[in-house]
Design a protein around this motif. Structure first.
Motif, PDB file in Angstrom:
ATOM      1  N   GLY A   6       0.792  -1.212   0.000  1.00 14.30           N
ATOM      2  CA  GLY A   6       0.000   0.000   0.000  1.00 14.30           C
ATOM      3  C   GLY A   6       0.827   1.265   0.000  1.00 14.30           C
ATOM      4  N   ALA A   7       2.102   1.187  -0.339  1.00  8.57           N
ATOM      5  CA  ALA A   7       2.969   2.362  -0.344  1.00  8.57           C
ATOM      6  C   ALA A   7       2.692   3.187  -1.586  1.00  8.57           C
ATOM      7  N   ASP A   8       1.862   4.185  -1.449  1.00  8.48           N
ATOM      8  CA  ASP A   8       1.529   5.001  -2.626  1.00  8.48           C
ATOM      9  C   ASP A   8       1.790   6.479  -2.384  1.00  8.48           C
ATOM     10  N   SER A   9       2.590   6.807  -1.368  1.00  4.32           N
ATOM     11  CA  SER A   9       2.931   8.199  -1.096  1.00  4.32           C
ATOM     12  C   SER A   9       4.398   8.264  -0.693  1.00  4.32           C
ATOM     13  N   PRO A  10       5.015   9.455  -0.751  1.00 10.03           N
ATOM     14  CA  PRO A  10       6.418   9.567  -0.321  1.00 10.03           C
ATOM     15  C   PRO A  10       6.640   9.075   1.102  1.00 10.03           C
ATOM     16  N   GLY A  11       5.716   9.398   2.006  1.00  8.09           N
ATOM     17  CA  GLY A  11       5.881   8.981   3.393  1.00  8.09           C
ATOM     18  C   GLY A  11       5.881   7.475   3.549  1.00  8.09           C
ATOM     19  N   GLU A  12       5.037   6.781   2.793  1.00 12.42           N
ATOM     20  CA  GLU A  12       4.995   5.324   2.881  1.00 12.42           C
ATOM     21  C   GLU A  12       6.231   4.698   2.241  1.00 12.42           C
ATOM     22  N   VAL A  13       6.759   5.323   1.186  1.00 12.23           N
ATOM     23  CA  VAL A  13       8.011   4.852   0.595  1.00 12.23           C
ATOM     24  C   VAL A  13       9.153   5.034   1.589  1.00 12.23           C
ATOM     25  N   LEU A  14       9.164   6.160   2.302  1.00 10.59           N
ATOM     26  CA  LEU A  14      10.199   6.386   3.310  1.00 10.59           C
ATOM     27  C   LEU A  14      10.150   5.313   4.390  1.00 10.59           C
ATOM     28  N   ALA A  15       8.955   4.908   4.789  1.00  8.94           N
ATOM     29  CA  ALA A  15       8.830   3.875   5.813  1.00  8.94           C
ATOM     30  C   ALA A  15       9.475   2.575   5.355  1.00  8.94           C
ATOM     31  N   LEU A  16       9.329   2.239   4.079  1.00  6.60           N
ATOM     32  CA  LEU A  16       9.951   1.016   3.550  1.00  6.60           C
ATOM     33  C   LEU A  16      11.472   1.124   3.561  1.00  6.60           C
ATOM     34  N   ILE A  17      11.982   2.311   3.260  1.00  4.08           N
ATOM     35  CA  ILE A  17      13.432   2.514   3.266  1.00  4.08           C
ATOM     36  C   ILE A  17      13.957   2.487   4.694  1.00  4.08           C
ATOM     37  N   ARG A  18      13.274   3.145   5.607  1.00  2.00           N
ATOM     38  CA  ARG A  18      13.704   3.153   7.007  1.00  2.00           C
ATOM     39  C   ARG A  18      13.709   1.754   7.605  1.00  2.00           C
ATOM     40  N   ASP A  19      12.723   0.941   7.246  1.00  2.00           N
ATOM     41  CA  ASP A  19      12.627  -0.408   7.792  1.00  2.00           C
ATOM     42  C   ASP A  19      13.625  -1.369   7.155  1.00  2.00           C
ATOM     43  N   GLY A  20      14.283  -0.922   6.083  1.00  2.00           N
ATOM     44  CA  GLY A  20      15.236  -1.786   5.410  1.00  2.00           C
ATOM     45  C   GLY A  20      14.600  -2.778   4.464  1.00  2.00           C
ATOM     46  N   ARG A  21      13.296  -2.602   4.181  1.00  2.00           N
ATOM     47  CA  ARG A  21      12.630  -3.550   3.289  1.00  2.00           C
ATOM     48  C   ARG A  21      12.950  -3.295   1.821  1.00  2.00           C
ATOM     49  N   ALA A  22      13.407  -2.091   1.512  1.00  2.69           N
ATOM     50  CA  ALA A  22      13.771  -1.770   0.129  1.00  2.69           C
ATOM     51  C   ALA A  22      14.922  -0.777   0.158  1.00  2.69           C
ATOM     52  N   ARG A  23      15.905  -0.977  -0.746  1.00  2.00           N
ATOM     53  CA  ARG A  23      17.079  -0.093  -0.775  1.00  2.00           C
ATOM     54  C   ARG A  23      17.288   0.559  -2.136  1.00  2.00           C
ATOM     55  N   THR A  24      16.583   0.082  -3.159  1.00  2.00           N
ATOM     56  CA  THR A  24      16.754   0.635  -4.506  1.00  2.00           C
ATOM     57  C   THR A  24      15.392   0.924  -5.124  1.00  2.00           C
TER      58      THR A  24
END
Length: 395
Positions: A6-24
């Protein structure tokens, strides 16, 4: 395939990066199901807002190596305060929660909100200068108070040791100096959050933190977050009635409270009555550590009384860990032994299966760590990040 994150906004994308679930960018596209162009738009917004940075090339399976993305922990700082009855700790932290500098000092909370908040603001200014950061780099402020707090308003409610604070909206006073988000909670709740975040979050979902100092209070971690109850009063175990204190008057005005017989102030009074003058919980702790027989006997009895109340909480809540903090718990092995004795005696076998009962590892620093986590997790919520980015674009 996408995992329906459900990551459809910058804030939700940031959460994925912070959690280490995505790096690229390609990992984000696969994880979320968004197109590469949409992912690029979200990343550009985060780069412009200084939330992330490109941290170098990732290994490539062929073709141009992808750029890795990392959360920018240095994109600002948070200021935090753990205000106690007479002793307080202030700190400045980066956006990952790491403490960059901290100060301790003595000021009585009974001096009143104006004087204590002014002292705190002066301390914050010194901390910022120490780490060479500006006031406009402050992204938020977290604070703990030694009394009941209505969390949604940051307002102390009828605090027994805080004359002049009742009904005062602390965020409003702080925002006169720093116009940023300000969160205020009970001091034991922020200690519980700090201890849980650093030591327990990968081990248990539910935890009780109990502070045994001048008084007794607890913070409840449920499903990884602080449980505050309807109005922020959850965890006030010091004012649960116990049979052994039926005739003892508590500072809250009721009789029979646990705190009235097992808190640090009560133990100091009992030790004084036994012929060893003691002023406060620190005196009791020092005497127990020195091997004073009377002090250790009183502390062991207090541990049993606290354990009796905690046994009911264990049966009701079934936590994975109980962490004991505060002057008495840190200094007196007998208190911890007494707590364990009663919990295992009075709780069910299933409720105590795998239960850990231990002392705090962070000690007096648990509060500032927890206050930093509290404010950081709030200002980096996806909705808060999205609002900040929108405001930045409009400006």
């Amino acid at each position: 395939m996408a995992d329906n994150s459900g990551a459809d906004s910058p804030g939700e994308v940031l959460a994925l990066i912070r959690d280490g679930r995505a790096r690229t960018r390609s990992e984000l596209a696969r994880l979320t199901g968004m197109s590469r162009s949409t992912v690029s738009q979200r990343i550009e917004a985060l780069l412009a807002g200084d939330y992330v940075y490109e941290a170098g090339e990732a290994p490539s399976s062929g073709g141009r190596p992808p750029q890795t993305l990392a959360f920018n922990r240095d994109a600002g700082v948070v200021l935090v305060a753990d205000l106690g009855a007479t002793h307080s700790r202030l700190a400045v932290a980066d956006l990952s929660g790491d403490i960059l500098a901290e100060h301790t000092g003595d000021i009585a909370i009974a001096e009143g909100p104006e004087k204590v908040i002014a002292w705190t603001m002066d301390g914050f200014a010194r901390l910022l200068a120490e780490v060479d950061r500006r006031a406009d780099e402050v992204r938020g402020i977290g604070m703990g108070l030694p009394g009941p707090v209505e969390y949604s308003a940051g307002r102390a409610v009828n605090p027994p040791i805080m004359p002049g604070w009742d009904g005062v909206e602390v965020p409003r006073l702080v925002q006169e100096t720093y116009p940023v988000p300000v969160l205020v909670d009970n001091d034991v709740n922020i200690m519980a959050l700090g201890e849980y975040w650093i030591r327990w979050r990968d081990r248990v979902d539910d935890m009780l933190f109990v502070k045994i100092g001048t008084g007794i209070g607890s913070g409840i971690v449920a499903n990884g977050g602080i449980y505050r109850g309807q109005h922020g009063a959850a965890g006030d175990m010091g004012h649960i009635q116990v049979a052994s204190a039926a005739d003892v008057l508590c500072r809250c005005g009721n009789r029979g409270c646990l705190e009235a017989v097992a808190g640090g102030a009560a133990l100091a009074r009992q030790l004084t009555e036994a012929g060893t003058p003691s002023e406060d919980s620190r005196d009791v702790a020092r005497r127990a550590m020195a091997g004073d027989g009377t002090a250790n006997r009183l502390v062991r009895a207090a541990g049993r009384q606290i354990g009796e109340v905690l046994a009911g909480a264990v049966n009701l809540l079934n936590p994975g860990a109980i962490v004991l903090g505060g002057d008495i718990a840190l200094a007196a092995n007998q208190l911890v032994a007494g707590v364990r004795e009663r919990i295992y005696e009075r709780s069910t076998v299933l409720a105590t299966h795998d239960l850990r009962i231990e002392r705090t590892e962070l000690g007096d620093r648990a509060g500032v760590v927890g206050a930093a986590v509290m404010i950081i997790e709030s200002i980096l919520l996806p909705s808060a990040v999205d609002e900040a980015i929108t405001t930045h674009v409009r400006a």
